[in-house]
Design an enzyme around this catalytic site. Sequence first.
Site, PDB file in Angstrom:
ATOM      1  N   GLU A 200       0.838  -1.200   0.000  1.00  3.17           N
ATOM      2  CA  GLU A 200       0.000   0.000   0.000  1.00  3.17           C
ATOM      3  C   GLU A 200       0.872   1.249   0.000  1.00  3.17           C
ATOM      4  O   GLU A 200       1.985   1.238   0.537  1.00  3.17           O
ATOM      5  CB  GLU A 200      -0.881   0.034   1.256  1.00  3.17           C
ATOM      6  CG  GLU A 200      -2.247  -0.598   1.101  1.00  3.17           C
ATOM      7  CD  GLU A 200      -3.215   0.282   0.301  1.00  3.17           C
ATOM      8  OE1 GLU A 200      -2.758   1.129  -0.487  1.00  3.17           O
ATOM      9  OE2 GLU A 200      -4.420   0.111   0.490  1.00  3.17           O
ATOM     10  N   ASP A 201       0.333   2.312  -0.543  1.00  2.00           N
ATOM     11  CA  ASP A 201       1.031   3.588  -0.431  1.00  2.00           C
ATOM     12  C   ASP A 201       0.751   4.232   0.918  1.00  2.00           C
ATOM     13  O   ASP A 201       1.622   4.836   1.524  1.00  2.00           O
ATOM     14  CB  ASP A 201       0.661   4.540  -1.574  1.00  2.00           C
ATOM     15  CG  ASP A 201      -0.842   4.679  -1.761  1.00  2.00           C
ATOM     16  OD1 ASP A 201      -1.573   3.738  -1.399  1.00  2.00           O
ATOM     17  OD2 ASP A 201      -1.288   5.726  -2.264  1.00  2.00           O
TER      18      ASP A 201
ATOM     19  N   LYS B  31      -0.760   6.653   8.776  1.00  2.00           N
ATOM     20  CA  LYS B  31      -1.306   7.862   9.387  1.00  2.00           C
ATOM     21  C   LYS B  31      -2.221   7.452  10.540  1.00  2.00           C
ATOM     22  O   LYS B  31      -3.433   7.342  10.392  1.00  2.00           O
ATOM     23  CB  LYS B  31      -2.082   8.663   8.339  1.00  2.00           C
ATOM     24  CG  LYS B  31      -2.430  10.063   8.778  1.00  2.00           C
ATOM     25  CD  LYS B  31      -3.429  10.695   7.847  1.00  2.00           C
ATOM     26  CE  LYS B  31      -2.836  11.170   6.552  1.00  2.00           C
ATOM     27  NZ  LYS B  31      -3.837  11.865   5.700  1.00  2.00           N
TER      28      LYS B  31
ATOM     29  N   LEU C 234      -7.134  -1.863   3.972  1.00  2.00           N
ATOM     30  CA  LEU C 234      -6.215  -2.958   4.284  1.00  2.00           C
ATOM     31  C   LEU C 234      -6.910  -4.051   5.101  1.00  2.00           C
ATOM     32  O   LEU C 234      -6.618  -5.244   4.929  1.00  2.00           O
ATOM     33  CB  LEU C 234      -4.986  -2.417   5.012  1.00  2.00           C
ATOM     34  CG  LEU C 234      -3.787  -3.347   5.020  1.00  2.00           C
ATOM     35  CD1 LEU C 234      -3.398  -3.780   3.615  1.00  2.00           C
ATOM     36  CD2 LEU C 234      -2.604  -2.684   5.707  1.00  2.00           C
TER      37      LEU C 234
ATOM     38  N   ASP D 230      -4.789   4.876   6.054  1.00  2.00           N
ATOM     39  CA  ASP D 230      -5.457   5.963   6.779  1.00  2.00           C
ATOM     40  C   ASP D 230      -6.439   5.377   7.795  1.00  2.00           C
ATOM     41  O   ASP D 230      -6.091   5.111   8.927  1.00  2.00           O
ATOM     42  CB  ASP D 230      -6.236   6.865   5.813  1.00  2.00           C
ATOM     43  CG  ASP D 230      -5.368   7.881   5.113  1.00  2.00           C
ATOM     44  OD1 ASP D 230      -4.170   7.870   5.341  1.00  2.00           O
ATOM     45  OD2 ASP D 230      -5.910   8.698   4.373  1.00  2.00           O
ATOM     46  N   SER D 231      -7.687   5.186   7.336  1.00  3.00           N
ATOM     47  CA  SER D 231      -8.690   4.603   8.233  1.00  3.00           C
ATOM     48  C   SER D 231      -8.371   3.138   8.531  1.00  3.00           C
ATOM     49  O   SER D 231      -8.795   2.599   9.548  1.00  3.00           O
ATOM     50  CB  SER D 231     -10.093   4.696   7.603  1.00  3.00           C
ATOM     51  OG  SER D 231     -10.205   3.803   6.513  1.00  3.00           O
TER      52      SER D 231
HETATM   53  C1  PRP Z   1      -5.798   5.252  -0.853  1.00  9.35           C
HETATM   54  C2  PRP Z   1      -4.638   4.330  -0.623  1.00  9.35           C
HETATM   55  C3  PRP Z   1      -5.251   3.170   0.072  1.00  9.35           C
HETATM   56  C4  PRP Z   1      -6.436   3.755   0.778  1.00  9.35           C
HETATM   57  C5  PRP Z   1      -6.143   3.890   2.233  1.00  9.35           C
HETATM   58  O1  PRP Z   1      -6.411   4.943  -2.046  1.00  9.35           O
HETATM   59  O2  PRP Z   1      -4.026   3.958  -1.824  1.00  9.35           O
HETATM   60  O3  PRP Z   1      -5.635   2.158  -0.831  1.00  9.35           O
HETATM   61  O4  PRP Z   1      -6.687   5.053   0.227  1.00  9.35           O
HETATM   62  O5  PRP Z   1      -7.233   4.457   2.891  1.00  9.35           O
HETATM   63  P1  PRP Z   1      -7.936   3.758   4.126  1.00  9.35           P
HETATM   64  O6  PRP Z   1      -6.882   3.258   5.043  1.00  9.35           O
HETATM   65  O7  PRP Z   1      -8.757   4.869   4.712  1.00  9.35           O
HETATM   66  O8  PRP Z   1      -8.788   2.639   3.603  1.00  9.35           O
HETATM   67  P2  PRP Z   1      -7.372   5.975  -2.798  1.00  9.35           P
HETATM   68  O9  PRP Z   1      -8.781   5.716  -2.395  1.00  9.35           O
HETATM   69  O10 PRP Z   1      -6.865   7.354  -2.608  1.00  9.35           O
HETATM   70  O11 PRP Z   1      -7.242   5.514  -4.313  1.00  9.35           O
HETATM   71  P3  PRP Z   1      -5.956   5.569  -5.289  1.00  9.35           P
HETATM   72  O12 PRP Z   1      -4.878   4.730  -4.640  1.00  9.35           O
HETATM   73  O13 PRP Z   1      -6.462   4.961  -6.545  1.00  9.35           O
HETATM   74  O14 PRP Z   1      -5.544   7.002  -5.433  1.00  9.35           O
END
Ligand code: PRP
Length: 186
Positions: A100-101, A132, A109, A104-105
């Site tokens: 993953e990049d 985060k 994952l 957040d929440s």
């Molecule tokens: C981002 C990131 C993770 C996810 C993390 O994807 O790449 O997959 O959000 O968020 P979480 O922990 O709150 O679930 P995003 O929805 O921005 O899509 P993208 O990677 O296609 O830009």
Amino acid sequence: MPGPLSPPVLIGEAEIQARVSEMATEISADHGDVEEITLIGVLKGAFVFLADLARRLTVPPVIEFLAVASYGAGTTPSGPVRLIMDTRSPIEGRHVVIVEDIVDSGRTLRYLTELLGARQPASLRTCTLLHKPARREVDVHLDYVGFTIPDVWVVGYGLDLAERYRTLPYIARLPGERTTGRCVGT
Ligand code: PRP
């Protein structure tokens, strides 16, 4: 309104590259007794990190990708996570690392570890460049973490704002952005 062309650096290119190398060393060491690792990048954001990480592993990697979406009311990312693109090959019996990049929440994952864990991989680990914790809603186990960051909107090195900034070589902070998802008003 488009944001700045070169938003301020939060984590510089050299620092990212050094940390990615360390993470590759750590992942390789943990898989020293296996023939190959299956890296599963979560599109789109993980594509840059995965490319750099994969090329530094000393255990041969198999590269897979998947994509997820989450929709709540309207287009806010507060609804259930769902799979919109699966891996090309089955993962049963494979040593898998989800890449993953950013976490957040934790909902993405969490969903993926449950989904992929049910497919009986030989092992399943999680790897994220950015962590985060202030935004965490659900518990997720993180095996490999690049950087723990504050509760600010970040872009670059694969991460976007409305599809911009993914190709920045560094992680930037966008001050003052206020939207849903990977952000907090500052
Ligand atoms: C981002 C990131 C993770 C996810 C993390 O994807 O790449 O997959 O959000 O968020 P979480 O922990 O709150 O679930 P995003 O929805 O921005 O899509 P993208 O990677 O296609 O830009």
